[in-house]
Design an enzyme around this catalytic site. Structure first.
Site, short mmCIF file in Angstrom:
data_model
loop_
_atom_site.label_atom_id
_atom_site.label_comp_id
_atom_site.label_asym_id
_atom_site.label_seq_id
_atom_site.Cartn_x
_atom_site.Cartn_y
_atom_site.Cartn_z
N HIS A 24 0.85 -1.20 0.00
CA HIS A 24 0.00 0.00 0.00
C HIS A 24 0.88 1.24 0.00
CE1 HIS A 24 -3.66 -2.24 1.93
NE2 HIS A 24 -3.65 -2.35 0.62
N HIS A 80 -12.48 -9.18 -4.89
CA HIS A 80 -11.93 -7.86 -4.55
C HIS A 80 -11.16 -7.32 -5.74
CE1 HIS A 80 -10.13 -4.69 -2.33
NE2 HIS A 80 -9.09 -5.32 -1.84
N GLU A 82 -8.78 -4.87 -5.73
CA GLU A 82 -7.42 -4.35 -5.54
C GLU A 82 -6.41 -5.18 -6.32
OE1 GLU A 82 -6.41 -3.50 -1.46
OE2 GLU A 82 -4.82 -2.12 -2.07
N ASP A 84 -3.51 -6.38 -6.11
CA ASP A 84 -2.75 -7.55 -5.64
C ASP A 84 -3.56 -8.84 -5.81
OD1 ASP A 84 -4.32 -6.27 -3.64
OD2 ASP A 84 -3.29 -7.33 -2.03
N HIS A 146 -12.20 -4.57 2.70
CA HIS A 146 -11.92 -3.21 3.10
C HIS A 146 -12.12 -2.18 1.98
CE1 HIS A 146 -7.57 -2.86 1.54
NE2 HIS A 146 -8.07 -3.95 1.03
N ASP A 165 -9.30 -10.54 1.60
CA ASP A 165 -8.33 -9.92 2.51
C ASP A 165 -8.59 -10.23 3.99
OD1 ASP A 165 -6.51 -8.59 0.83
OD2 ASP A 165 -7.84 -6.87 0.60
N TYR A 193 -1.55 -7.02 10.54
CA TYR A 193 -2.45 -6.83 9.38
C TYR A 193 -3.74 -6.14 9.82
CZ TYR A 193 -4.85 -8.52 5.11
OH TYR A 193 -5.54 -8.63 3.92
N HIS A 226 -4.24 -13.63 1.61
CA HIS A 226 -2.83 -13.42 1.98
C HIS A 226 -2.47 -14.37 3.11
CE1 HIS A 226 -2.35 -9.69 -0.28
NE2 HIS A 226 -3.43 -9.19 0.27
FE1 FEO Z 1 -7.23 -5.20 -0.52
FE2 FEO Z 1 -4.90 -7.68 -0.52
O1 FEO Z 1 -5.90 -6.28 -1.23
#
Ligand code: FEO
Length: 397
Positions: A24, A80, A82, A84, A146, A165, A193, A226
């Site tokens: 991030h 999601h 994002e 990643d 998130h 996430d 995290y 993750h």
């Molecule tokens: Fe919100 Fe692991 O990306």
């Protein structure tokens, strides 16, 4: 590395990013790297749940190829947007042109604004299901956990939750499961995290966990996007999330400071001595030298924050200012605080620190302790007593 079968005909096909040290932007230091977890479900309909960060796209596709030809994928669940988790989508969509994507409406909007592709996308909402054959996938929207697009996917036949996430950790390992790694290290990364990413979303997280519990979903495995997969004890991470989301604390103090010429540091060490001698747990950090991500993790379960800075330009030093600005965004609740520091003539750091702590929602419980230039023996005793008094207000569990 081969794909890992996490349940019969369900495979981890993600990637381990051993070397990433910032996430991030530079808001999160990933000292143990991370993983991007994608899962392949082989049923009558072959389904990929999430993908990986773009630079690892070929790795994921190679792993999928060890199980099935990527052209055979029927469905891709996008929990999601994002990057990643979606970065490999353009490549995988190219490799399996027939695949239909499933995600929230916000996900569709977000994907378009990332990749500008016209993909075959089916929006879904909470309660919608998708039959794969022997298995079913059920979707649960999780807005702002998130991102607005975030969603959980649940497979009732496998009692498997795929929450993207949520419940993750930035933790690169050769192991894939919670029972294969050290518990202290694992929970350390899970707390880091939560504290650095999810803390400000605590009320939403609490509601979402209640929603999951009220719907009586049986969960035997949680496979986040993750880090490691919770198969031995998914309740452990669920209970930890409830505690963190409720802002439950321990009788523990974090003292964090920045010093110009050492006087504020001397004060900090005496304050810590006072706290220590009461038997209260305390951690000390020089913010100019410390990993902010680690400091925030220590604050996640600490009742008290004592922040110090030398006065500079009638305010606080820059590492403290940056740190408090970050802390303010995390919206801690149920915390007490105090401020201290050395000054030369006019002062100002204590007032600035107290102001920002209040904005962060921290209750200031004792007047700030300012000392001109270098503390003498009497003033050092005051610092010690400052720590003792603060610790007394923390109470004991
Ligand atoms: Fe919100 Fe692991 O990306």
């Amino acid at each position: 590395m081969k794909p890992c079968e996490i349940k019969k005909d369900i495979y981890w096909v993600g990637a381990v990013d051993w070397n990433v040290r910032n996430f991030h932007g530079h808001t999160y230091s990933t000292q143990r790297g991370t993983t991007y977890n994608a899962y392949l479900i082989v049923d009558e309909k072959i389904t990929l749940v999430d993908t990986v960060y773009g630079p690892f796209s070929n790795e994921m596709i190679a792993r999928i190829r060890e199980i099935v030809s990527p052209e055979k994928i029927d469905y891709i669940i996008v929990n999601h947007v994002e990057t990643d988790h979606s970065g490999a989508l353009p490549d995988i969509v190219k490799a399996c042109k027939k695949a239909k994507l499933y995600g929230t409406t916000k996900c569709r909007e977000g994907l378009y604004k990332h990749y500008y592709g016209e993909w075959h996308f089916q929006p879904v909402k909470t309660g919608d299901t998708l039959k794969l054959g022997k298995r079913t996938l059920s979707f649960l929207e999780a807005p702002m956990i998130h991102w607005p697009d975030s969603m959980f996917t649940y497979c009732p036949e496998e009692e498997l939750l795929l929450p993207n996430d949520a419940f993750g950790q930035h933790y690169a390992t050769s192991e894939r499961f919670d029972d294969e790694v050290g518990q202290a290290e694992l929970m350390d990364e899970a707390a880091k995290y939560y504290g650095n990413i999810l803390w400000p979303l605590s009320s939403l997280i609490l509601k979402k966990i209640e929603e999951v519990q009220n719907s009586k979903l049986s969960i035997r495995m949680i496979a986040p996007s993750h880090g490691i997969i919770w198969r031995k004890d998914p309740a452990k991470i669920l209970n930890s999330y409830v505690s963190w989301a409720k802002n439950e604390t321990k009788p523990k103090v974090v003292v964090a400071y920045e010093t110009m010429w050492g006087a504020t540091q001397t004060m900090a060490r005496m304050i810590v001595d006072g706290i220590t001698d009461t038997g209260t747990s305390v951690k000390l950090f020089d913010l100019a030298q410390s990993d902010r991500t680690e400091v925030i993790k220590e604050m996640l379960d600490a009742k008290g924050f004592i922040i110090g800075s030398s006065t500079h330009n009638n305010g606080m030093l820059v590492a403290v200012a940056g740190f408090l600005d970050f802390l303010k965004g995390l919206k801690p609740k149920n915390r007490i605080g105090a401020a201290f520091g050395s000054y030369g003539w006019a002062g100002g750091a204590i007032k600035s620190i107290e102001g920002t702590l209040k904005e962060a929602g921290v209750e200031i419980i004792q007047p700030g302790l300012g000392i001109q230039y270098v503390p003498d023996d009497v003033e050092l005793k005051k610092c010690y007593e400052y720590g003792v008094n603060f610790a007394k207000q923390i109470g004991k569990e």
